[in-house]
Design a protein around this motif. Structure first.
Motif, short mmCIF file in Angstrom:
data_model
loop_
_atom_site.label_atom_id
_atom_site.label_comp_id
_atom_site.label_asym_id
_atom_site.label_seq_id
_atom_site.Cartn_x
_atom_site.Cartn_y
_atom_site.Cartn_z
N ASN A 1 0.93 0.16 6.20
CA ASN A 1 0.94 1.18 5.14
C ASN A 1 0.69 0.60 3.75
O ASN A 1 0.98 1.27 2.76
CB ASN A 1 2.28 1.91 5.17
N ALA A 2 0.14 -0.58 3.67
CA ALA A 2 -0.06 -1.23 2.38
C ALA A 2 -1.17 -0.54 1.59
O ALA A 2 -2.24 -0.25 2.12
CB ALA A 2 -0.41 -2.70 2.59
N VAL A 3 -0.88 -0.28 0.33
CA VAL A 3 -1.83 0.33 -0.59
C VAL A 3 -1.74 -0.41 -1.92
O VAL A 3 -0.64 -0.63 -2.43
CB VAL A 3 -1.54 1.83 -0.81
N PRO A 4 -2.85 -0.82 -2.50
CA PRO A 4 -2.79 -1.51 -3.79
C PRO A 4 -2.26 -0.60 -4.89
O PRO A 4 -2.43 0.62 -4.83
CB PRO A 4 -4.23 -1.93 -4.05
N LYS A 5 -1.64 -1.21 -5.89
CA LYS A 5 -1.16 -0.44 -7.03
C LYS A 5 -2.31 0.05 -7.90
O LYS A 5 -2.18 1.06 -8.58
CB LYS A 5 -0.21 -1.30 -7.87
N ALA A 6 -3.41 -0.69 -7.88
CA ALA A 6 -4.56 -0.34 -8.72
C ALA A 6 -5.78 -1.10 -8.24
O ALA A 6 -5.68 -2.06 -7.45
CB ALA A 6 -4.27 -0.67 -10.18
#
Length: 264
Positions: free
Chosen positions: A60-65
């Motif tokens: 479920n990893a998603v970058p902050k930006a």
């Protein structure tokens, strides 16, 4: 065009991961708890990039930006598809925003800058701007980088008007984008084999050679210990120091083409 390194990544540092998408590098910086994606690779690579991030940081990893060094097609190729699934901000330099909000197109590639096959093919490469107005924001004017504690952005124009590089003074780590690269990007053979060679910004897309030279001088003056470039293999230590010094001294010979639309 696909290099022998396509689909492979290398941990340059524990929190700096360089991943090669066909012929271009993108970088993931941070930890599973907070990380950013720098550039978004080639068109139609969104799923591949997401899989790389899942493998590195979890399902479920998603970058902050997303931080963009610039907006050429090989650095923003998958950003529209990525933003369809990830509601995250994108940051770029003010001078790059017209190309990221649908207001301007880049000049087409210049085939006259080099005899290499990639240079000759460059007029066929996409040069249109994209419109991610709902997501893109200007980088903070104080030089800080959102969600990248300890890093600063540096304006390194020449290849494009709003090109930036990223630098962390603590360990002198440089993410150079295309301000300089470590492969002769105009040569198809060298691109495919990833032959290591210090070079200036890709010639066929560079529009201001005086600014490009000043940008290389600016980066060399930082005395980086490790550098990840937009194309080619990461470089570090004495090799990086000597090669950057050599590039500054011999910029006209190594980097600047003898002829072309933006020469002189």
């Amino acid at each position: 065009m696909t290099s022998i390194g396509s689909g492979m990544g290398v941990s340059v540092l524990p929190d700096v991961y360089c991943y090669t998408d066909q012929i271009v590098n993108l970088v993931v910086v941070g930890t599973p708890y907070e990380f950013v994606l720098i550039d978004t690779g080639m068109p139609k690579s969104a799923e591949q990039i997401k899989d790389m991030i899942k493998e590195r940081f979890g399902e479920n990893a998603v970058p902050k930006a997303i931080i963009l060094t610039h907006g050429h097609f090989d650095h923003v190729g998958s950003i529209v598809s990525i933003l369809e699934d990830w509601e995250i901000p994108v940051y770029a330099h003010d001078d790059e925003l017209p190309y990221l909000t649908g207001k301007k197109d880049y000049p087409p590639g210049d085939p006259n800058v080099d005899h290499g096959l990639v240079a000759k093919m460059s007029p066929m490469f996409p040069n249109h701007g994209i419109d991610i107005s709902k997501h893109v924001h200007p980088l903070p004017s104080d030089g800080t980088v959102p969600h990248m504690n300890g890093w600063k952005w540096i304006h390194t124009p020449g290849h494009t008007p709003g090109h930036i590089s990223l630098f962390r003074e603590q360990d002198r780590t440089l993410i150079a984008g295309d301000a300089f690269v470590t492969v002769k990007q105009e040569s198809l053979y060298k691109v495919i084999t990833q032959t290591k060679e210090i070079s200036g910004p890709p010639r066929y897309y560079t529009t201001d050679w005086d600014a490009a030279y000043e940008s290389v001088k600016k980066l060399e003056a930082l005395k980086p210990k490790v550098a990840v470039t937009g194309h080619g293999i990461p470089i570090s230590g004495e090799e990086l120091s000597k090669d950057l010094q050599y590039l500054v001294v011999h910029f006209d010979e190594i980097a600047k083409p003898e002829s072309g639309r933006f020469v002189n």
